[in-house]
Write an enzyme that holds these catalytic residues in place. Structure first.
Site, PDB file in Angstrom:
ATOM      1  CE  LYS A 187      -4.147  -1.974   0.328  1.00 36.30           C
ATOM      2  NZ  LYS A 187      -5.171  -1.838  -0.715  1.00 36.30           N
ATOM      3  CD  GLU A 199     -10.110   3.851   0.733  1.00 42.64           C
ATOM      4  OE1 GLU A 199     -10.020   5.073   0.562  1.00 42.64           O
ATOM      5  OE2 GLU A 199      -9.337   3.027   0.187  1.00 42.64           O
ATOM      6  CB  SER A 209      -0.121  -8.147  -1.136  1.00 41.47           C
ATOM      7  OG  SER A 209      -0.950  -9.004  -0.377  1.00 41.47           O
TER       8      SER A 209
END
Ligand SMILES: Cc1ncc(COP(=O)(O)O)c(C=O)c1O
Length: 395
Positions: A91, A113, A379
């Protein structure tokens, strides 16, 4: 006509994408749409982005040959270690990029969010780095199941605001963030955390995450003597780690693209987030895409054990990959994902995020040849999920 997997000028990937927004958001989205490519292509922007990815995030992330996992599944498995990035997931690649865009646009307030909390932490981190106010919306249920990340965001100086409506998860947090943006159109930038939202978000997020496949190419050249794997595999919530992992291989049909969604308690159990299987064309959070919905168009509440995959849609690129057949889509249940996460921990000494565990469960559904090179996007790391693993396996 040849399929293209890039967004066109209006943000469409084939039939999906676009910008479906309330009129009050138009100025914000239009400002971004008309400037993002110019900003991203400025040499000074590129230099600062690259430097932060290197010195702050710790890129390049390793491409690790997983020997014991490869032996077990009788194929050659490489793990792209986004879990080793600062803050523990992919991210941050996107939040570094977007905070730099926000600065160029003169914004001094950031909203975001988050589902799993990874995007919230990555946003709170870059806001602390730049000294900018940060508000993160998070579903009440996710606040409970991802408590360590809530504490991290608070420690980083962010305000975490609970979303209490609907399933009290990611979709509802996104609704609250959009509401905030409508009320604060001038000073605020909304850092969307996945390859979703109105154009230009899916394309902008995909470009920031494309550093993943850019690195895979030269790393594989070093290790295997060729740039292209046979397959790239990633889990899909909204689709940002997947989009970044696929990006430089999209137009090469020799590279198989595999997407793994959350089947929750089973695709047809009524408790799932398997959008490609259950979704129909619809509009969510500003884009036209595949969306889980009732016959009269109400959004179906999604479910997955993993907070980051608990979303009723997928980004428009992925809807296009599904519809054109360019991507192969699989749905993995909670149980199979948890088992695959435990397997990675015990075979390779790596505890993955539960989102990632879904991608790792691909070997139940797909058989690869012994000399296939399969690159899986690892990830994120599993620290945030330890309590869920502990409860599930009664550790
Ligand atoms: C570790 C990890 N992987 C995957 C995802 C899913 O998001 P995306 O599909 O945008 O990569 C998340 C979302 O929070 C995450 O934290």
């Amino acid at each position: 006509m040849k399929n293209t997997y890039q967004a066109n000028e209006k943000g469409y990937y084939g039939d999906f994408g676009g910008a479906y927004i309330p009129e009050m958001l138009y100025p914000n989205v239009e400002e971004l749409r008309t400037t993002y490519l110019e900003i991203m292509n400025e040499p000074s922007f590129k230099e600062e982005f690259q430097q932060l990815l290197k010195d702050y995030v710790g890129r390049p992330s390793p491409l690790y040959f997983a020997k014991r996992l490869s032996e077990k599944h009788n194929t050659k498995i490489y793990l792209k270690r986004e879990d080793l990035n600062h803050t523990g997931a992919h991210k941050v690649n996107n939040t570094i990029g977007q905070i730099l865009v926000a600065k160029k646009l003169g914004k001094n307030r950031i909203i975001a969010e988050t589902g799993a909390g990874q995007h919230g932490v990555a946003t709170a981190t870059v806001c602390a780095l730049m000294g900018i106010e940060c508000i993160v919306y998070m579903g009440e249920i996710d606040i409970k199941r991802q408590a360590p990340n809530v504490a991290r965001m608070k420690m980083l100086g962010a305000e975490v605001r609970p979303a209490m409506s609907g399933s009290k998860t990611l979709k509802d947090a996104t609704n609250e963030a959009i509401r905030d943006w409508i009320n604060n159109p001038v000073d605020t930038h909304y850092i969307i955390g996945s390859a979703i939202g109105p154009h230009p978000y899916p394309d902008m997020v995909t470009r920031f995450q494309s550093v993943i496949s850019e690195e895979i190419k030269w790393q594989l050249q070093e290790k295997e003597g060729r740039e292209n794997p046979d397959y790239v595999v990633a889990c899909i919530g909204g689709g940002s780690n997947a989009a970044g992992t696929y990006y430089h291989f999209l137009d090469n049909p020799d590279v198989g693209i595999i997407a793994v969604e959350a089947a929750g308690k089973g695709v047809h159990s009524g408790e799932s987030a398997a959008t490609s299987q259950l979704g129909k064309e619809g509009i969510i959070h500003g884009c036209k895409t595949l969306l889980m919905q009732t016959d009269d168009g109400q959004i179906t509440e999604p479910y997955s054990i993993s907070a980051g995959l608990d979303y009723p849609g997928v980004g428009p690129l992925h809807s296009h990959l599904y519809k054109t057949g360019r991507g192969e889509f699989f749905s993995v249940t909670d149980d199979d994902a948890m088992t695959a996460g435990l397997e990675l921990a015990q075979l390779e000494g790596i505890i993955p995020a539960i989102e990632t565990s879904h991608a790792l469960a691909i070997f139940n559904d797909k058989k690869f040849a012994p000399d296939d090179v399969v690159v899986i996007s690892l990830s994120g790391r599993g620290d945030k999920d330890l309590n869920t693993y502990i409860d599930y396996f009664k550790l």
